[in-house]
Every structure is written in C-alpha cells, then in structure tokens.
Write a protein that holds these residues in place. Sequence first.
Motif, PDB file in Angstrom:
ATOM      1  N   GLY A  27      42.307 -41.849  17.115  1.00 42.64           N
ATOM      2  CA  GLY A  27      40.938 -41.564  16.661  1.00 42.64           C
ATOM      3  C   GLY A  27      39.941 -42.359  17.103  1.00 42.64           C
ATOM      4  N   SER A  28      40.020 -43.748  17.329  1.00 38.95           N
ATOM      5  CA  SER A  28      39.094 -44.623  17.941  1.00 38.95           C
ATOM      6  C   SER A  28      39.713 -45.814  18.496  1.00 38.95           C
ATOM      7  CB  SER A  28      38.275 -45.016  16.716  1.00 38.95           C
ATOM      8  OG  SER A  28      38.972 -45.935  15.853  1.00 38.95           O
ATOM      9  N   ILE A  29      38.960 -46.475  19.111  1.00 42.22           N
ATOM     10  CA  ILE A  29      39.476 -47.907  20.057  1.00 42.22           C
ATOM     11  C   ILE A  29      39.717 -48.731  18.834  1.00 42.22           C
ATOM     12  CG2 ILE A  29      38.998 -49.847  21.500  1.00 42.22           C
ATOM     13  CD1 ILE A  29      37.586 -47.750  23.308  1.00 42.22           C
ATOM     14  N   ALA A  30      38.937 -48.810  17.783  1.00 40.05           N
ATOM     15  CA  ALA A  30      39.104 -49.856  16.962  1.00 40.05           C
ATOM     16  C   ALA A  30      40.147 -49.673  16.118  1.00 40.05           C
ATOM     17  CB  ALA A  30      37.675 -49.634  15.844  1.00 40.05           C
ATOM     18  N   ALA A  31      40.796 -48.582  15.956  1.00 41.77           N
ATOM     19  CA  ALA A  31      41.949 -47.956  15.183  1.00 41.77           C
ATOM     20  C   ALA A  31      43.216 -48.477  15.922  1.00 41.77           C
ATOM     21  CB  ALA A  31      41.970 -46.532  14.745  1.00 41.77           C
ATOM     22  N   ALA A  32      43.110 -48.241  17.274  1.00 42.13           N
ATOM     23  CA  ALA A  32      44.010 -48.576  18.156  1.00 42.13           C
ATOM     24  C   ALA A  32      44.410 -50.264  18.282  1.00 42.13           C
ATOM     25  CB  ALA A  32      43.797 -48.041  19.632  1.00 42.13           C
ATOM     26  N   GLN A  33      43.124 -50.854  18.109  1.00 41.04           N
ATOM     27  CA  GLN A  33      43.021 -52.452  18.178  1.00 41.04           C
ATOM     28  C   GLN A  33      43.639 -53.085  16.533  1.00 41.04           C
ATOM     29  OE1 GLN A  33      39.436 -53.433  19.914  1.00 41.04           O
ATOM     30  NE2 GLN A  33      40.204 -53.291  21.960  1.00 41.04           N
ATOM     31  N   GLY A  34      43.447 -52.295  15.765  1.00 44.05           N
ATOM     32  CA  GLY A  34      43.321 -52.509  14.318  1.00 44.05           C
ATOM     33  C   GLY A  34      44.756 -53.151  14.101  1.00 44.05           C
ATOM     34  N   GLU A  35      46.021 -52.889  14.577  1.00 43.59           N
ATOM     35  CA  GLU A  35      47.322 -53.137  14.552  1.00 43.59           C
ATOM     36  C   GLU A  35      48.031 -53.491  15.979  1.00 43.59           C
ATOM     37  OE1 GLU A  35      49.898 -51.092  11.982  1.00 43.59           O
ATOM     38  OE2 GLU A  35      48.490 -50.561  10.529  1.00 43.59           O
ATOM     39  N   ALA A  36      48.667 -54.342  15.963  1.00 42.12           N
ATOM     40  CA  ALA A  36      49.088 -55.058  17.307  1.00 42.12           C
ATOM     41  C   ALA A  36      50.275 -53.565  17.737  1.00 42.12           C
ATOM     42  CB  ALA A  36      50.041 -56.372  17.264  1.00 42.12           C
ATOM     43  N   SER A  37      50.963 -53.272  17.075  1.00 41.91           N
ATOM     44  CA  SER A  37      51.794 -52.066  17.484  1.00 41.91           C
ATOM     45  C   SER A  37      50.970 -50.891  17.896  1.00 41.91           C
ATOM     46  CB  SER A  37      52.805 -51.707  16.177  1.00 41.91           C
ATOM     47  OG  SER A  37      51.703 -51.056  15.235  1.00 41.91           O
ATOM     48  N   ASN A  38      49.793 -50.588  17.387  1.00 43.29           N
ATOM     49  CA  ASN A  38      49.029 -49.545  18.156  1.00 43.29           C
ATOM     50  C   ASN A  38      48.859 -49.940  19.623  1.00 43.29           C
ATOM     51  OD1 ASN A  38      49.391 -48.227  15.612  1.00 43.29           O
ATOM     52  ND2 ASN A  38      47.256 -48.615  14.892  1.00 43.29           N
ATOM     53  N   GLY A  39      48.199 -51.256  19.692  1.00 41.26           N
ATOM     54  CA  GLY A  39      47.864 -51.708  21.340  1.00 41.26           C
ATOM     55  C   GLY A  39      48.821 -51.623  21.922  1.00 41.26           C
ATOM     56  N   TYR A  40      49.917 -51.993  21.583  1.00 40.10           N
ATOM     57  CA  TYR A  40      51.195 -51.947  22.491  1.00 40.10           C
ATOM     58  C   TYR A  40      51.520 -50.528  22.837  1.00 40.10           C
ATOM     59  CZ  TYR A  40      51.881 -56.914  21.234  1.00 40.10           C
ATOM     60  OH  TYR A  40      51.765 -57.954  20.731  1.00 40.10           O
TER      61      TYR A  40
END
Length: 202
Positions: free
Chosen positions: A101-114
């Motif tokens: 939904g957003s870059i902030a959400a992707a970066q919110g948790e390490a697992s999302n970023g990975y």
Amino acid sequence: MAFSTIETLSVYCLIMSLFRFKFMNYIWQALFMVLLINLQSYIMRNEFSLSYLVPLITILLFAIFFKAVVKIPLIWSLIVTVLGYVAYAFLQTGLAKLLFGSIAAAQGEASNGYLLQFASGLITILLSVLLYKIGWGFKFDFERLRFKFEDMLMVLLIIIFLVSVSVIFYYNDLFVNILFFASVMMFLLYYAIRKEAQEDID
C-alpha cells in the motif's frame, strides 16, 4: 546483505539486458561491484544515518563499473546506469504499492522490506533474461556517438537527477516517487531510442 545482493545484482542484469550486453560475461566483476555497493550502503545507512545518499553513491559506482569494465564511454555509462536504476526503482515502487500500500508500510517491518527486495529483484532478473532472449533493447556502437552540445545537456540533466533522487528518497512520498521515476525513465528511453535511430541513419 543477502537481499541487497539480489537487489543490486538484478539492477546490473537489467542494465546489461536493456543495452544488449550478455550479463554473464562480466558476472564475477559484477559480484565484486555488488559487494562494494552493499558495503557502502550498509555503512551509510547504519553508521552515518545517510540512507538518502545511498542511491546517489550506488549510481556513481555503477557508472564507474560500466566505464572501467564494460568499456562504455563515460557519458553513456551514466545514461545507461540512470535508466536502469530508474526502471528498477519504478518497478519496486509499484510493487511496494501493490504488496503493502505504501513505501512506509514496506519499510515498517524488516520482513516487509526483505520481501520487497526479494520480489523486485527476482522479477527484475527474470525480466532481464526474457528481454535478452527475445532480443529487446538497444544495440548501438557507443563509440560512434560523439560528444556534442546535446550530450553536455544530458550530463547536466543527469547531475540534476542525481541531486533530485536524494531529495526524493529523503521525503519518501509514494506518488512523487512513481511520478518522478516514470518521467525520468520515459525521457531517457526517448533519448536512447532517438540515438539508436540516428545511428541507423548514419
């Protein structure tokens, strides 16, 4: 480091395929470059908290690699690097919107970023292989393209882009990211297509 390696390697593969170079020909040199890029990324993000400068340094390291190893003239090293990096950033931004939904959400948790790094890296590598196999991309003699006033303007625009990308990443706005990267990608694609057509005429 593992997910960053996949991500950075995928950018290399995309750039090589876009300009009809066989990326396996320089894979060992590329892996060394990827290691350098990942190390500087880790240090800039974790030791100095300057994550918004990482894309700028990464682009410059890629350009040096294409100049020194692949033997592309400096101006075109910058152009192909920026085009490949922008295309990847556009794809990753779209995936971030689709998955989280957003870059902030992707970066919110390490697992999302990975997950985002792995998904965008894998898709980009597969896309690069496909592009090379079907013969899509630009293939022209970089050495024949002379350094003219037009190219000096391109250098100025690339410098502006390098400064802008740091500002864009600093503020991390999804809509601005998509609009900015799409605009730069379309402009550079137009420039590359026109140069290829010009070489065919010559």
